[in-house]
Design a protein around this motif. Structure first.
Motif, PDB file in Angstrom:
ATOM      1  N   GLN A 151       0.821  -1.216   0.000  1.00  0.00           N
ATOM      2  CA  GLN A 151       0.000   0.000   0.000  1.00  0.00           C
ATOM      3  C   GLN A 151       0.852   1.262   0.000  1.00  0.00           C
ATOM      4  OE1 GLN A 151      -3.534   0.205  -0.203  1.00  0.00           O
ATOM      5  NE2 GLN A 151      -3.016  -1.840  -0.860  1.00  0.00           N
ATOM      6  N   THR A 182      -7.395   0.712   4.822  1.00  0.00           N
ATOM      7  CA  THR A 182      -6.854  -0.516   4.238  1.00  0.00           C
ATOM      8  C   THR A 182      -5.717  -1.058   5.098  1.00  0.00           C
ATOM      9  OG1 THR A 182      -7.460   0.217   2.022  1.00  0.00           O
ATOM     10  CG2 THR A 182      -5.792  -1.513   2.178  1.00  0.00           C
ATOM     11  N   SER A 185      -7.033  -2.683   8.115  1.00  0.00           N
ATOM     12  CA  SER A 185      -7.560  -4.028   7.869  1.00  0.00           C
ATOM     13  C   SER A 185      -6.421  -5.038   7.742  1.00  0.00           C
ATOM     14  CB  SER A 185      -8.451  -4.048   6.620  1.00  0.00           C
ATOM     15  OG  SER A 185      -7.676  -3.966   5.440  1.00  0.00           O
ATOM     16  N   TYR A 186      -5.284  -4.632   7.216  1.00  0.00           N
ATOM     17  CA  TYR A 186      -4.140  -5.538   7.152  1.00  0.00           C
ATOM     18  C   TYR A 186      -3.570  -5.821   8.538  1.00  0.00           C
ATOM     19  CZ  TYR A 186      -3.944  -4.767   2.065  1.00  0.00           C
ATOM     20  OH  TYR A 186      -4.219  -4.690   0.722  1.00  0.00           O
TER      21      TYR A 186
END
Length: 190
Positions: A151, A182, A185-186
């Motif tokens: 990311q 994001t 969430s990782y």
């Protein structure tokens, strides 16, 4: 005799620092392939033989110039729900504040040694932080760190190297919010 030694050492250190600053700027602006010992020497205002004397060759110069610390923050005081956005904000600061990481990113796409350096950087600095934050075992933390790296590296590539207009146009707060979700969430499989 002792008083004479510090002078040349300081000059030597200053020359090395000047060369490294010029090299970082050259690698960041032009990438590994286009940067030459001569262009670095010209930017540093010295003879190319001095670059060779201190760093041996272009690979040695790049290795010294790309010595980088992610300076990952102590996130102990950040609430769990804010860890992803905090990491994204930190990386935006790093990308915008130090051309060395940008040089490494540009070069890593075409040079195996630079790619290996980037891999080591994230494995040795990011994975331990992710293990602490997520409470995941080492192997799980490495996978999480890899996803987070995808990311932040993808963001940097699109925003700062390729300069994709829609990504460049995004406000910092929106990037932190969207990419932060994001990354969150990782971190926690949310």
């Amino acid at each position: 005799m002792t008083d004479a030694t510090p002078g040349p050492v300081r000059r030597s250190d200053a020359t090395k620092a000047t060369i490294l600053a010029a090299a970082r700027a050259q690698f960041a602006a032009s990438g590994y392939q286009s940067t030459t010992i001569r262009s670095v020497a010209t930017a540093a205002g010295i003879d190319p033989s001095m670059v060779m004397r201190y760093f041996g060759n272009k690979e040695g110069l790049f290795a010294a110039a790309a010595d980088f610390d992610l300076r990952l923050p102590d996130l102990a005081g950040v609430p769990r729900a804010g860890l992803g956005p905090a990491l994204v904000s930190h990386f935006l600061d790093r990308w915008e504040g130090d051309e060395t990481l940008m040089a490494l990113l540009r070069t890593a796409s075409t040079n195996e040694a630079a790619a290996a350096r980037m891999q080591t950087l994230f494995a040795t600095q990011m994975a331990p932080l992710i293990a602490r934050l997520s409470g995941d075992a080492r192997a799980g933390a490495a996978a999480r760190a890899g996803l987070i790296a995808s990311q932040v590296l993808g963001l940097a590539l699109c925003r700062y190297v390729l300069k994709l207009p829609p990504v460049v146009a995004l406000k910092r707060a929106e990037i932190v919010r969207r990419i932060g979700a994001t990354v969150q969430s990782y971190l926690f499989d949310a």
